[in-house]
Write a protein that holds these residues in place. Structure first.
Motif: not given
Length: 56
Positions: A23-36
């Motif tokens: 299950v993908i944790d939204p916190v690191p995923w959202n941080a990754l997309t913001t960083d990109l």
């Protein structure tokens, strides 16, 4: 900041690669997309469509 200022090489943040069935944790995923998004915004286009600007 994942972009190495000496080499300009981008490395994605830790804990942002999921495994199959995980299950993908939204916190690191959202941080990754913001960083990109930030890295793309702060990059200089190679086609010369946006000039470099000198610091004031």
């Amino acid at each position: 900041m994942p972009r190495n200022p000496s080499t300009g090489v981008y490395s994605k943040p830790a804990v942002t690669t999921p495994s199959v069935g995980q299950v993908i944790d939204p916190v690191p995923w959202n941080a990754l997309t913001t960083d990109l998004g930030n890295e793309i915004t702060n990059s200089l286009p190679r086609d010369g469509s946006a000039p470099m600007v000198a610091p004031e």
